[in-house]
Design an enzyme around this catalytic site. Structure first.
Site, PDB file in Angstrom:
ATOM      1  N   SER A  12      58.737  41.178  -9.795  1.00 53.64           N
ATOM      2  CA  SER A  12      58.566  41.544  -8.393  1.00 53.64           C
ATOM      3  C   SER A  12      57.133  42.023  -8.137  1.00 53.64           C
ATOM      4  CB  SER A  12      59.549  42.649  -8.025  1.00 53.64           C
ATOM      5  OG  SER A  12      59.326  43.767  -8.866  1.00 53.64           O
ATOM      6  N   CYS A  74      61.709  41.008 -15.244  1.00 52.78           N
ATOM      7  CA  CYS A  74      62.115  42.021 -14.266  1.00 52.78           C
ATOM      8  C   CYS A  74      63.606  42.246 -14.481  1.00 52.78           C
ATOM      9  CB  CYS A  74      61.859  41.491 -12.852  1.00 52.78           C
ATOM     10  SG  CYS A  74      62.494  42.553 -11.545  1.00 52.78           S
ATOM     11  N   CYS A 193      63.447  48.908 -17.108  1.00 50.69           N
ATOM     12  CA  CYS A 193      62.627  48.439 -15.991  1.00 50.69           C
ATOM     13  C   CYS A 193      61.238  48.196 -16.562  1.00 50.69           C
ATOM     14  CB  CYS A 193      62.562  49.497 -14.893  1.00 50.69           C
ATOM     15  SG  CYS A 193      61.376  49.082 -13.587  1.00 50.69           S
TER      16      CYS A 193
HETATM   17  N1  DGL Z   1      59.978  45.675 -12.712  1.00 47.42           N
HETATM   18  C1  DGL Z   1      61.275  45.619 -12.093  1.00 47.42           C
HETATM   19  C2  DGL Z   1      62.375  45.802 -13.129  1.00 47.42           C
HETATM   20  O1  DGL Z   1      62.148  45.599 -14.308  1.00 47.42           O
HETATM   21  C3  DGL Z   1      61.524  46.580 -10.977  1.00 47.42           C
HETATM   22  C4  DGL Z   1      60.511  46.658  -9.913  1.00 47.42           C
HETATM   23  C5  DGL Z   1      61.083  46.649  -8.537  1.00 47.42           C
HETATM   24  O2  DGL Z   1      61.878  47.509  -8.144  1.00 47.42           O
HETATM   25  O3  DGL Z   1      60.675  45.728  -7.854  1.00 47.42           O
HETATM   26  O4  DGL Z   1      63.469  46.129 -12.762  1.00 47.42           O
END
Ligand code: DGL
Length: 274
Positions: A12, A74, A193
Site C-alpha cells: 500500500s 503487505c 505489518c
Molecule cells: N504495510 C501494510 C501491512 O503490512 C499496512 C499498511 C497500511 O495500512 O496500508 O499490513
C-alpha cells in the site's frame, strides 16, 4: 512491450520496501519492480472490498509491466485480497502467473521460535480482524495459541515520519501492554505489518528482553528462494538483469524522501497514474 520479466513487489505504501530489501539481498540476480499505492494508503482500516479492489488493480498493473510473479508485501492485502486473487481472478486473468503473500511464510516458521506455545501478533485493524494469522498458524501448529493486538496508529506514525518521536513511544507502549495483558506467557511476537520493522527499536525498548520479535523480511525472502527452487516453471520465466525499478501512485519526490529509510539506499521512483 518490455522484454524484462521482473518479480513484482507490491505494498500500500512504503512498508513493502522492508521486504524487498531482504529479497534483493537473498536473490540479487533478478529484475524487480516495486509498486507502492501511496495515493490510497493506508489500507489497514479499509473494508475487505476496498482492499481487494485496490490490490487487484495493482496486481494487474504489475502483470502489464511484465511481472510473471507478484509478491503482496503487505499483510493487509495478503489477509484481505490474496485468496480471492489466487482463486477467483488468476485462473481467467493470467493462469500462468503467480501471486504470493507474506502471511503464510511467517506462520510456517513461528513454531520454531515459541517454547510456551503463546504467540502474539501485532498488525493493522484489517489484518487482525481477518483472523488470517490465527487461522494459518493453526494449520501448521495446532498447539499454539495466538493473541492479537491491532495497532491502528503505527502505520500513520511511520508514514508521517513520527516513528522516532515521544508520541510513537506512547502508542507503542500502550499496544504492547495490551497484548501482554492478554497472556503472560507470550514469548514470540510477529510484526504482522511490513511497516513495523521501522519501529523495532522502540518495540524492543518496551518489551521484556526474553521475547523474540519476528520481522517478515528475511522470512519472506527465504521462503521465496525455496519457492523458486521448487517451481522451475516460474523461475525460468523471470529475467535476470539485476535491475530495480520503483513506482508510486503518489508524488515521486515524497516517495524518494521516505523510501530510503525503508530500503536503506537511495531510491528514484516514477509516478504511475491509472
Ligand atoms: N504495510 C501494510 C501491512 O503490512 C499496512 C499498511 C497500511 O495500512 O496500508 O499490513
Amino acid at each position: 512491450m518490455s522484454t524484462k520479466h521482473p518479480i513484482g513487489v507490491f505494498d500500500s505504501g512504503y512498508g513493502g520496501l522492508t521486504v524487498l530489501k531482504e529479497i534483493v539481498k537473498a536473490l540479487p540476480g533478478y529484475d524487480y519492480i516495486y509498486l507502492g499505492d501511496n495515493a490510497r494508503a493506508p489500507y489497514g482500516t479499509r473494508s475487505f472490498e476496498t482492499v481487494y479492489e485496490y490490490t487487484l488493480a495493482c496486481v494487474k498493473q504489475l502483470f502489464e509491466m511484465g511481472c510473471p510473479l507478484v509478491i503482496l508485501a503487505c499483510n493487509t492485502a495478503s489477509a484481505k485480497a490474496l485468496r480471492n486473487i489466487q482463486q477467483k481472478d488468476l485462473p481467467h486473468l493470467a493462469p500462468e502467473k503467480r501471486v504470493l503473500g507474506v502471511i503464510r511464510p511467517t506462520t510456517e516458521v513461528v513454531g520454531k521460535y515459541s517454547k510456551t506455545g503463546h504467540v502474539g501478533v501485532l498488525g493493522t485493524s484489517g489484518t487482525v480482524s481477518s483472523n488470517s494469522y490465527p487461522i494459518e498458524i493453526k494449520k501448521f501448529y495446532p498447539e499454539i495459541t495466538v493473541h492479537q493486538e491491532a495497532c491502528p496508529m503505527w502505520v500513520p506514525l511511520v508514514e508521517n515520519h513520527e516513528f522516532e518521536s515521544d508520541g510513537a513511544d506512547f502508542f507503542i507502549k500502550n499496544n504492547l501492554n495490551n497484548l501482554l495483558a492478554k497472556n503472560a506467557e507470550i514469548d514470540t511476537i510477529i510484526l504482522g505489518c511490513t511497516h513495523y520493522p521501522l519501529l523495532v527499536d522502540k518495540i524492543k525498548k518496551h518489551l521484556p528482553s526474553h521475547i523474540t520479535i519476528l520481522s517478515q523480511g528475511e522470512i519472506v525472502a527465504g521462503s521465496l528462494s525455496d519457492y523458486l527452487k521448487r517451481h522451475s516453471e516460474i523461475e525460468q520465466t523471470l529475467s535476470k538483469g539485476k535491475s530495480l525499478e520503483f513506482y508510486t501512485t503518489d508524488s515521486p519526490e515524497n516517495f524518494d524522501k521516505s523510501a530510503s529509510l525503508f530500503f536503506g539506499k537511495e531510491v528514484k521512483s516514477t509516478h504511475l497514474g491509472w
